[in-house]
Every structure is written in structure tokens, then in C-alpha cells.
Enzyme design. Structure first.
Site, PDB file in Angstrom:
ATOM      1  N   TRP A 102      61.834 114.099  26.122  1.00  0.00           N
ATOM      2  CA  TRP A 102      62.919 114.993  26.558  1.00  0.00           C
ATOM      3  C   TRP A 102      64.068 115.000  25.583  1.00  0.00           C
ATOM      4  O   TRP A 102      64.690 116.038  25.341  1.00  0.00           O
ATOM      5  CB  TRP A 102      63.352 114.647  27.988  1.00  0.00           C
ATOM      6  CG  TRP A 102      62.232 114.919  28.937  1.00  0.00           C
ATOM      7  CD1 TRP A 102      61.454 114.006  29.575  1.00  0.00           C
ATOM      8  CD2 TRP A 102      61.697 116.209  29.290  1.00  0.00           C
ATOM      9  NE1 TRP A 102      60.475 114.646  30.311  1.00  0.00           N
ATOM     10  CE2 TRP A 102      60.605 115.996  30.154  1.00  0.00           C
ATOM     11  CE3 TRP A 102      62.035 117.518  28.953  1.00  0.00           C
ATOM     12  CZ2 TRP A 102      59.853 117.040  30.686  1.00  0.00           C
ATOM     13  CZ3 TRP A 102      61.285 118.558  29.494  1.00  0.00           C
ATOM     14  CH2 TRP A 102      60.215 118.318  30.346  1.00  0.00           C
ATOM     15  N   ASP A 172      71.561 113.148  29.335  1.00  0.00           N
ATOM     16  CA  ASP A 172      70.628 113.845  30.223  1.00  0.00           C
ATOM     17  C   ASP A 172      70.117 112.816  31.236  1.00  0.00           C
ATOM     18  O   ASP A 172      69.206 112.046  30.941  1.00  0.00           O
ATOM     19  CB  ASP A 172      69.475 114.426  29.406  1.00  0.00           C
ATOM     20  CG  ASP A 172      68.352 114.980  30.283  1.00  0.00           C
ATOM     21  OD1 ASP A 172      68.509 115.001  31.520  1.00  0.00           O
ATOM     22  OD2 ASP A 172      67.318 115.386  29.712  1.00  0.00           O
ATOM     23  N   LYS A 196      64.389 115.360  40.867  1.00  0.00           N
ATOM     24  CA  LYS A 196      63.918 113.972  40.999  1.00  0.00           C
ATOM     25  C   LYS A 196      64.764 113.237  42.041  1.00  0.00           C
ATOM     26  O   LYS A 196      64.246 112.883  43.101  1.00  0.00           O
ATOM     27  CB  LYS A 196      63.967 113.254  39.649  1.00  0.00           C
ATOM     28  CG  LYS A 196      62.983 113.855  38.631  1.00  0.00           C
ATOM     29  CD  LYS A 196      63.716 114.314  37.434  1.00  0.00           C
ATOM     30  CE  LYS A 196      62.937 114.969  36.316  1.00  0.00           C
ATOM     31  NZ  LYS A 196      61.544 115.185  36.357  1.00  0.00           N
TER      32      LYS A 196
END
Ligand code: PMP
Length: 360
Positions: A102, A172, A196
Site C-alpha cells: 500500500w 495511511d 476494516k
């Protein structure tokens, strides 16, 4: 209906109590005569839902007064582009710390929007470590430094917040926000895709300091502009009202569980249980440096990969869902977000021990 233990990396399991509340609220919210999905974002009822969600998140994370909280759309991926578009001036460079898939994506998108320096890239280790800050290649006067505190695919997590790097920290936190205590004042900007630890996919929560906000560019189309969004209370256009409402319920649930301190303790116990079982087995293994192991996403492989499909099939039969690892890593991955109870992890460990006895 029997709910199973869902180890999906995201969209991930939500707390059952939240789902039950959503079910009860769905046809009619309070005494409004209609669903929460059917009311104006500009009306009093949704205004209260939105304000309470923000207040609860502020309380949970101890967000200082001089930070704004935004509820944006486009997931975390939109922020990969919007962070440099908003924060980076033409004469500036941004530092990127890449410790997984990511972070690499964030960096690739940012490179389309501005000048980027790759401060760290652990790809050669297979994304299994977090180098200490004194090994990072930092740029002089960087506009910001971006990193990914928890890498969802590799299962690599910063054990603590990195030390001072000079530039504002941009993080992030899609896959570990609300999973443990956090010192927000150490960051210039935090963003997290919701699917999540927060709620439905598509929503992205952003926490930005007034100082960083004041430096943001003001020459962007308004829907992409953090300043415009902050000025309009994230209601520059119609927000994702349903996701915002569910996020608010999740924040209330985290408060009821004892807040992020209690979540952190519970998440540590869950992760310890699974890592201990993996390390004790000789049949399962996890390649990540011990002090960089994620408490949220635990990838593991079987000694004999030809047994992977059998493992997955038997696990599903045992009510343990979505354990297939990401295709880039292979093997298995168990995601242990806040909504996963310790019973689910115990169930997984028992299953793994039994599987090893039968097939190992
Ligand atoms: N960052 C991290 C750490 C993630 O785990 C994910 C999704 N799994 C993303 C970004 C991308 O999020 P989205 O699909 O919401 O854009």
C-alpha cells in the site's frame, strides 16, 4: 442465522451489535418515518448523527482541538492522490517510506502529482521489516513524510510511532486506526479507509491539523480540496450518509468496549495467541521480523503449499472464513480487526492445531 468468524482483510467483519442496531434502524430511524438512507444530509437528524460520530471519534483518539475531522469518499486510494495534490507545492518534495504494497501504491500515485523521494523501500526483504528512522534517506525540507503504519498484505506494522523526521507525518492508517492508543498530535495528517476498523467501504476518515490545512493548496477543484471540504463540514456535496452513520455506531461500540486502550490490550492478546501458535508449530510460518509483526493482519504459510486449498476448505467448514492470503504473498492471512472476538482467534488456533495433526 449463524454468523461465522470472518477473517477478511476488508471489507471486514463489523461488530454484531452494530449490525443488529443497523437492522433495527433500517426501515425507520428513530421516529422520523423513514430510513437513515432517505433523509437529507442537511437536516437536523443527520446533522446530529454526523456531529456525534465526529465527537465520539475525537474522544476515542483524543484528537486535539486544532485538528479537523473529515468524512470523505473514494476510499483510501483517493487520498493517495489527494495528499500530494493538496499538500505539495511545486518547489517541494515529499518523502515516502515504503514498507509494503500500500505504501508502494501511495508513492506511485503521488509521483503523478508531485516530486517524490523514496526514503525507504523494503521490497528486497519481501516487506518483512521496518528499518529504524536513522536509516531513512530523508530530504532536506520535505513537504511531508508519508508512511503506512500497518501494511495489510505483508502484515508489517510499526511497533510505535516513528521518531521526529522534521517534516509533517502523513499516515495511511486504513488497517490499524482505532486498534490501539494513538498520539494524534504527532501527525500532520492521518487517513483511513473505513472498511476494516470503521465501517462500510468507500468512506475515508481524514484527520488533519489546522497547521497543515492552512498550507494546503487552494487551486484545486473544490471536491478534491481539503480546505473546501473542511470549510463545508465534509458536506460540500452529498456525503456517504449511510457509511457515516454506521461509522458513528462503530465509534459508540468501541467506546462501550473501553476505548482504544482496551481495544489495544485485546488486540495484543489476540495476535499473541496466533503468533505463538504459528511459532510453536513447525508446520506454519510467518516471515515478518518479530518486532514488526502486525496485530491486525497475520499472514502465514503452510509447510506444504499443496495443502492450501484443503486448509481453506476445511476452515470454511469449521466456520472460519476468508483466510486465503493475498495473491502476491500466497498462503493464508488472518485479519484480526477490532470486531474479531478472541473466541474467533481461539477457534482458528484450535483448527490449525487439528489440521497440523491430521495433515502435518
Ligand atoms: N491502504 C491500506 C493500508 C489498505 O489496506 C487499503 C485496502 N486494503 C487501501 C489503502 C486501499 O483502500 P481503498 O480500497 O478503500 O481505496
Amino acid at each position: 442465522m449463524t454468523r461465522k468468524f470472518n477473517f477478511s482483510a476488508g471489507p471486514a467483519a463489523l461488530p454484531e451489535a452494530v449490525l443488529e442496531r443497523v437492522r433495527d434502524d433500517l426501515p425507520e430511524y428513530g421516529d422520523t418515518g423513514c430510513s437513515v438512507m432517505e433523509i437529507s444530509h442537511r437536516g437536523r437528524v443527520f446533522g446530529d448523527i454526523a456531529a456525534r460520530a465526529e465527537a465520539d471519534l475525537r474522544e476515542l483518539l483524543g484528537i486535539p482541538e486544532d485538528y479537523r475531522v473529515l468524512f470523505l469518499q473514494g476510499g483510501a486510494t483517493a487520498q493517495f492522490a489527494l495528499v500530494p495534490m493538496n499538500l505539495l507545492r511545486d518547489d517541494e518534495i515529499a518523502d515516502y517510506v515504503v514498507t509494503g504494497h500500500w505504501g508502494k501504491k501511495a508513492r506511485t500515485e503521488a509521483a503523478r502529482a508531485g516530486r517524490i523521494n523514496l526514503s525507504v523501500d523494503t521490497v528486497e526483504s519481501g516487506y518483512t521489516k521496518i528499518p529504524p528512522v536513522d536509516q531513512w534517506r530523508l530530504s532536506e525540507g520535505a513537504g511531508y513524510l508519508h508512511f503506512t503504519p500497518n501494511e495489510t498484505i505483508a502484515g508489517v506494522e510499526f511497533p510505535s510511532e516513528p521518531g521526529a523526521v522534521g517534516a509533517p507525518l502523513v499516515a495511511d492508517m486504513s488497517s490499524n486506526i482505532l486498534s490501539r492508543p494513538l498520539d494524534v498530535s504527532r501527525y500532520g495528517l492521518i487517513y483511513a479507509g473505513a472498511q476494516k476498523n470503521i465501517g462500510p467501504a468507500g468512506l475515508c476518515v481524514l484527520i488533519i491539523s489546522d497547521e497543515v490545512l492552512a498550507r494546503c493548496r487552494d487551486d484545486l477543484p473544490s471536491v478534491f480540496s481539503y480546505r473546501a471540504q473542511a470549510e463545508q463540514g465534509s458536506m460540500l456535496n452529498t456525503p456517504n450518509t449511510f457509511a457515516w452513520y454506521v461509522a458513528g455506531l462503530v465509534f459508540q461500540w468501541v467506546k462501550e468496549q473501553g476505548g482504544v486502550e482496551a481495544m489495544g490490550e485485546r488486540n495484543r492478546r489476540k495476535a499473541d495467541l496466533l503468533y505463538e501458535a504459528i511459532d510453536a508449530s513447525g508446520f506454519y510460518s510467518n516471515p515478518v521480523d518479530r518486532d514488526a509483526r502486525s496485530r491486525m493482519n497475520v499472514p502465514f504459510t503452510l509447510a506444504d503449499p499443496s495443502l492450501d486449498p484443503v486448509f481453506l476448505e476445511e476452515a470454511e467448514h469449521a466456520g472460519l472464513l476468508a483466510l486465503k492470503g493475498h495473491r502476491s504473498v500466497g498462503g493464508m492471512r488472518a485479519s484480526l480487526y477490532n470486531a474479531m472476538p478472541i473466541e474467533g482467534v481461539r477457534g482458528l488456533v484450535d483448527f490449525m492445531e487439528g489440521f497440523e495433526r491430521r495433515h502435518g
